[in-house]
Structures are given as C-alpha cells and as structure tokens.
Motif scaffolding. Structure first.
Motif, PDB file in Angstrom:
ATOM      1  N   GLU A   1       0.814  -1.215   0.000  1.00 16.09           N
ATOM      2  CA  GLU A   1       0.000   0.000   0.000  1.00 16.09           C
ATOM      3  C   GLU A   1       0.849   1.267   0.000  1.00 16.09           C
ATOM      4  N   GLU A   2       1.853   1.345   0.883  1.00 19.55           N
ATOM      5  CA  GLU A   2       2.672   2.553   0.956  1.00 19.55           C
ATOM      6  C   GLU A   2       3.526   2.741  -0.297  1.00 19.55           C
ATOM      7  N   TRP A   3       3.902   1.646  -0.960  1.00 21.40           N
ATOM      8  CA  TRP A   3       4.713   1.750  -2.178  1.00 21.40           C
ATOM      9  C   TRP A   3       3.854   1.877  -3.429  1.00 21.40           C
ATOM     10  N   ASP A   4       2.547   1.684  -3.280  1.00 21.61           N
ATOM     11  CA  ASP A   4       1.597   1.826  -4.379  1.00 21.61           C
ATOM     12  C   ASP A   4       1.974   0.947  -5.569  1.00 21.61           C
ATOM     13  N   ASN A   5       2.237  -0.326  -5.287  1.00 21.38           N
ATOM     14  CA  ASN A   5       2.574  -1.263  -6.358  1.00 21.38           C
ATOM     15  C   ASN A   5       2.264  -2.678  -5.889  1.00 21.38           C
ATOM     16  N   TYR A   6       2.525  -3.642  -6.765  1.00 23.65           N
ATOM     17  CA  TYR A   6       2.090  -5.010  -6.519  1.00 23.65           C
ATOM     18  C   TYR A   6       3.275  -5.970  -6.497  1.00 23.65           C
ATOM     19  N   GLY A   7       3.023  -7.139  -5.936  1.00 23.44           N
ATOM     20  CA  GLY A   7       3.950  -8.253  -5.936  1.00 23.44           C
ATOM     21  C   GLY A   7       3.183  -9.545  -6.110  1.00 23.44           C
ATOM     22  N   LEU A   8       3.915 -10.642  -6.119  1.00 22.07           N
ATOM     23  CA  LEU A   8       3.306 -11.948  -6.363  1.00 22.07           C
ATOM     24  C   LEU A   8       3.834 -12.933  -5.330  1.00 22.07           C
ATOM     25  N   LEU A   9       2.928 -13.694  -4.726  1.00 28.17           N
ATOM     26  CA  LEU A   9       3.292 -14.743  -3.777  1.00 28.17           C
ATOM     27  C   LEU A   9       2.685 -16.051  -4.269  1.00 28.17           C
ATOM     28  N   THR A  10       3.540 -17.009  -4.595  1.00 24.04           N
ATOM     29  CA  THR A  10       3.106 -18.272  -5.185  1.00 24.04           C
ATOM     30  C   THR A  10       3.312 -19.405  -4.185  1.00 24.04           C
ATOM     31  N   VAL A  11       2.268 -20.192  -3.986  1.00 25.35           N
ATOM     32  CA  VAL A  11       2.329 -21.361  -3.104  1.00 25.35           C
ATOM     33  C   VAL A  11       2.135 -22.597  -3.976  1.00 25.35           C
ATOM     34  N   ASP A  12       3.100 -23.516  -3.964  1.00 25.01           N
ATOM     35  CA  ASP A  12       2.986 -24.694  -4.818  1.00 25.01           C
ATOM     36  C   ASP A  12       2.011 -25.700  -4.216  1.00 25.01           C
TER      37      ASP A  12
ATOM     38  N   LEU B   1      13.030  -0.966   7.989  1.00 25.54           N
ATOM     39  CA  LEU B   1      13.490  -0.199   6.833  1.00 25.54           C
ATOM     40  C   LEU B   1      12.498   0.892   6.457  1.00 25.54           C
ATOM     41  N   ALA B   2      11.243   0.513   6.308  1.00 23.71           N
ATOM     42  CA  ALA B   2      10.204   1.470   5.925  1.00 23.71           C
ATOM     43  C   ALA B   2       8.854   0.860   6.286  1.00 23.71           C
ATOM     44  N   PRO B   3       7.931   1.658   6.805  1.00 21.18           N
ATOM     45  CA  PRO B   3       6.602   1.119   7.130  1.00 21.18           C
ATOM     46  C   PRO B   3       5.836   0.765   5.861  1.00 21.18           C
ATOM     47  N   VAL B   4       5.391  -0.464   5.751  1.00 22.39           N
ATOM     48  CA  VAL B   4       4.648  -0.912   4.575  1.00 22.39           C
ATOM     49  C   VAL B   4       3.691  -2.014   5.000  1.00 22.39           C
ATOM     50  N   ASN B   5       2.497  -1.998   4.448  1.00 16.88           N
ATOM     51  CA  ASN B   5       1.485  -3.023   4.699  1.00 16.88           C
ATOM     52  C   ASN B   5       1.243  -3.797   3.406  1.00 16.88           C
ATOM     53  N   PHE B   6       1.377  -5.124   3.496  1.00 21.96           N
ATOM     54  CA  PHE B   6       1.121  -5.999   2.353  1.00 21.96           C
ATOM     55  C   PHE B   6      -0.288  -6.575   2.511  1.00 21.96           C
ATOM     56  N   LYS B   7      -1.139  -6.290   1.541  1.00 18.02           N
ATOM     57  CA  LYS B   7      -2.512  -6.769   1.565  1.00 18.02           C
ATOM     58  C   LYS B   7      -2.739  -7.748   0.416  1.00 18.02           C
TER      59      LYS B   7
ATOM     60  N   ILE C   1       1.097  -8.730 -13.301  1.00 21.98           N
ATOM     61  CA  ILE C   1       1.155  -7.438 -12.616  1.00 21.98           C
ATOM     62  C   ILE C   1       2.252  -6.548 -13.188  1.00 21.98           C
ATOM     63  N   SER C   2       2.993  -7.046 -14.157  1.00 22.63           N
ATOM     64  CA  SER C   2       4.085  -6.266 -14.733  1.00 22.63           C
ATOM     65  C   SER C   2       4.302  -6.737 -16.161  1.00 22.63           C
ATOM     66  N   ARG C   3       5.089  -5.999 -16.910  1.00 17.72           N
ATOM     67  CA  ARG C   3       5.407  -6.405 -18.278  1.00 17.72           C
ATOM     68  C   ARG C   3       6.329  -7.614 -18.284  1.00 17.72           C
TER      69      ARG C   3
ATOM     70  N   THR D   1       8.469  -2.068  -7.672  1.00 14.90           N
ATOM     71  CA  THR D   1       7.786  -2.096  -6.380  1.00 14.90           C
ATOM     72  C   THR D   1       8.704  -1.654  -5.254  1.00 14.90           C
ATOM     73  N   ILE D   2       9.968  -2.096  -5.280  1.00 17.04           N
ATOM     74  CA  ILE D   2      10.890  -1.766  -4.190  1.00 17.04           C
ATOM     75  C   ILE D   2      11.677  -0.495  -4.457  1.00 17.04           C
ATOM     76  N   GLU D   3      11.382   0.201  -5.550  1.00 19.69           N
ATOM     77  CA  GLU D   3      12.097   1.434  -5.864  1.00 19.69           C
ATOM     78  C   GLU D   3      11.933   2.502  -4.779  1.00 19.69           C
ATOM     79  N   PRO D   4      10.760   2.671  -4.121  1.00 21.04           N
ATOM     80  CA  PRO D   4      10.646   3.706  -3.078  1.00 21.04           C
ATOM     81  C   PRO D   4      11.595   3.526  -1.908  1.00 21.04           C
ATOM     82  N   ILE D   5      12.061   2.311  -1.632  1.00 18.56           N
ATOM     83  CA  ILE D   5      12.978   2.104  -0.505  1.00 18.56           C
ATOM     84  C   ILE D   5      14.358   1.706  -1.003  1.00 18.56           C
TER      85      ILE D   5
END
Length: 364
Positions: A129-140, A194-200, A213-215, A244-248
């Motif tokens: 949320e604080e970085w205003d971008n997305y990531g991916l978490l994969t569970v096999d 490092l920086a306050p961030v909430n992963f939702k 979520i990206s090219r 995504t991690i560019e802000p920090i």
C-alpha cells in the motif's frame, strides 16, 4: 542436334561439363542444413549440460540487463528476518514442528517466471500500500496439500494424496488464504525497520495469465522459501518487481540496519546525552605574561613575578585552548572558588571548519 535424356555429351568439352556437374552435386551435399547442435554451438549454448548452466553469447547479452540483488544488501537481511518470523508464526498456526529456510534470492524477468511456475499452484497478487505497487506470492501444490493435511488432523508419516485434474475446493482456498495472510503480516514486520509498509492480499488466482502485474520483460526479485513439516512441506515464492521496491531503494543500499542518509535525529539525541554526561577539565587563568626565555631559565626559588591584576579583576575560564567565559575569584571556606559573571562565549567557526562542514553535507 538434340541430345537424348540421360546421355553424356561426347568429346573433351562434354567430359569437363560432366565433371563440373558432379563437383557441384558433391558441394551441394556438403552444404546441408545446420542441425540443432551446430546452432546451439553458434549461440554459445552447451546442449550436453543441464538447462541451468550459465549461458554465453547472445543469451548472456540479453540477460546482462538484469540487476543483481547483491547491490541491495538490506534486502537479504529483511528476508532473513522474515524466515525467523514465519517459522514462529507457522508453528503457532499449525501446532506442528515447522522449519522455514531461505533457498535463494535471484533476479528474473517477470515473463520468464510466469512461464516457469509449475501448475497447479495458487498465485496471490499482493499490494504494497505505501509503495503503491504489486507483488506476487506463489504457493505450490505440495505445500497447499501438506498444510491442509496438517490443519485437518492428518497422520504423520503418511504421504499426501493429491487429486490431479480438479480445481482447489473452497475449504482449500480458505485455508491457503489464512496461511498467506500470516506470511504477509510477517513481511510487514520484516520490512518495518526499513520502511513502514502493509502488504494486503488483493486476489488469488490459479491461472498465471490472470496474475500479470508487470510487463514480461521487466526485472524482478524472486525469493524462494522452503517450508518443511516433518516429512511434508513445499515452497513459497515471493516475486517483487524492481518498480515495487524502488521507493525504498536508498534504505536497501545500506550496509547495516543503523546506517542513515542525511540527518539522523536519534543519533543527535544520543550524542547530546553522552556529551552532557562527559567529564571535562576547566582552568581558571589569572593572568598571562610574556617573559624572555633567558629570564625564565634563570628563575630560582624565592623569585617574585608581578601580575598586573587586582583581586576584583575577572579571570578567564578556559577548557583546553578555548576561552569559555569570565569569572570573579573568591573562596568558600578553605577552597578557592570562581563565580561566573557572564554567559558562555559563542563558538568560533573558522573558514576551514566551515568548508569541512560543507564537504560533509555534500558527501551525505
């Protein structure tokens, strides 16, 4: 005169013509189409080795644009912290002996990673949320079935039974969601220094095409976590694009947790506290007199040196080579004392010291 098909021309010229045709035919046989081994050799790919070998040639030039995660030292420290937090959290979540380990941290292209995900798997799109971008978490699938087996009271020592060819049920998706939410909460705690961030958790997908979520050509950080529960377990993969991690980025470039860029109020407060508690020696200078060296060398016991001072004249309080203030001499009982008569002198900043302060500011 026309020549019949299949007959050779007569005479020396005809023999030369036939020899030339035979040579051309042999040359055509030699110029055959390149096979796959020859093509791989030209591209610098060793076909006899495994697919995980380091590539050279054209493929190396293509992959040279990727940025190594080793340029971000604090990233590995953050995920080491995640491993410790996730171990405790999953042990409380499953009431079982869970071991979480960090397998690898690599740089990949987003498109290559999506194509390499073994299916079936659950792909969770997470939002920072604080970085205003997305990531991916994969569970096999191995971890999903193992976690479900543990949570629903499966026996230890028995192999997990997989049902291939069917989608995940509602119960399986709900239990997987709870586990993913616990991992995201631990990620929040791991990155908090490092920086306050909430992963939702934004959404959960089973088709990689719906988790774009990206090219495809964008670079990303891929973190592989191994989760073992006795004889069961699986892998969790966390993929964070570099955008995504560019802000920090500045925080990730630190060499250790306490390093700060620019002004650090915490360090200033600590330094001020230690300075206030430090002991220092102050001298009371009654008078200063310039004497010839010859007179000083000829001094003997009983000689008198006259000071051009009266008892009411102020004396100088000095710390080292710095004059602090003026004071009046007196006594308290049998002790000689001084009474400060004016505030401390303001510090003198020389030009050399001022230039040094500017250089330090530019360096930070």
């Amino acid at each position: 005169m026309a020549r019949e098909p299949g007959t050779k021309p007569e005479g020396g010229l005809g023999e030369d013509w036939a020899a030339m045709l035979e040579a051309e035919a042999g040359l055509a046989d030699d110029n055959s189409i390149l096979n796959q081994d020859e093509i791989d050799s030209l591209l610098g790919f060793d076909a006899s080795a495994s697919t995980s070998v380091e590539l050279t040639g054209v493929r190396a030039l293509i992959n040279s644009a990727l940025v190594s995660y080793e340029r971000l030292p604090m990233l590995e420290i953050a995920f080491d912290r995640l491993v410790r937090l996730a171990t405790t959290t999953l042990r409380n979540f499953t009431s079982d002996n869970v071991e979480v380990s960090l397998d690898s941290i690599t740089s990949v292209r987003f498109g290559d990673y999506l194509n390499s995900i073994p299916l079936p798997a659950i792909l969770s799109v997470i939002r920072a949320e604080e970085w205003d971008n997305y990531g991916l978490l994969t569970v096999d699938s191995s971890l999903i079935y193992s976690m479900i087996d543990v949570l629903l009271g499966g026996r230890r020592g028995t192999s997990v039974v997989r049902v291939e060819g069917r989608p995940y049920t509602t119960i399986e998706m709900a239990l997987a969601r709870r586990m993913i939410e616990h991992i995201l909460e631990d990620m929040h705690k791991a990155f908090e220094p490092l920086a306050p961030v909430n992963f939702k958790l934004d959404r959960m997908e089973t088709n990689p095409r719906f988790a774009a979520i990206s090219r495809p050509g964008n670079a990303a950080i891929l973190v592989e976590l191994r989760i073992d529960m006795d004889d069961r377990g699986g892998k969790i993969e966390i993929m964070l694009p570099y955008a995504t991690i560019e802000p920090i980025r500045e925080q990730l470039l630190q060499m250790y947790m306490g390093e700060k860029f620019g002004r650090d109020p915490i360090w200033e407060g600590h330094l001020a506290t230690e300075i206030y508690a430090a002991d220092t020696e102050i001298s009371a200078v009654l008078h200063e007199l310039n004497l010839p060296l010859s007179k000083v060398l000829n001094m003997a016991a009983g000689d008198t040196i006259m000071f051009d001072m009266t008892p009411s004249d102020p004396v100088t309080l000095r710390c080292g080579d710095v004059d602090l203030t003026k004071a009046v001499m007196g006594h308290i009982g049998k002790n000689v004392s001084v009474r400060v008569t004016r505030p401390l002198n303001p510090p003198k900043v020389t030009m050399a010291a001022f230039e040094a302060m500017e250089d330090n500011a530019e360096g930070n």
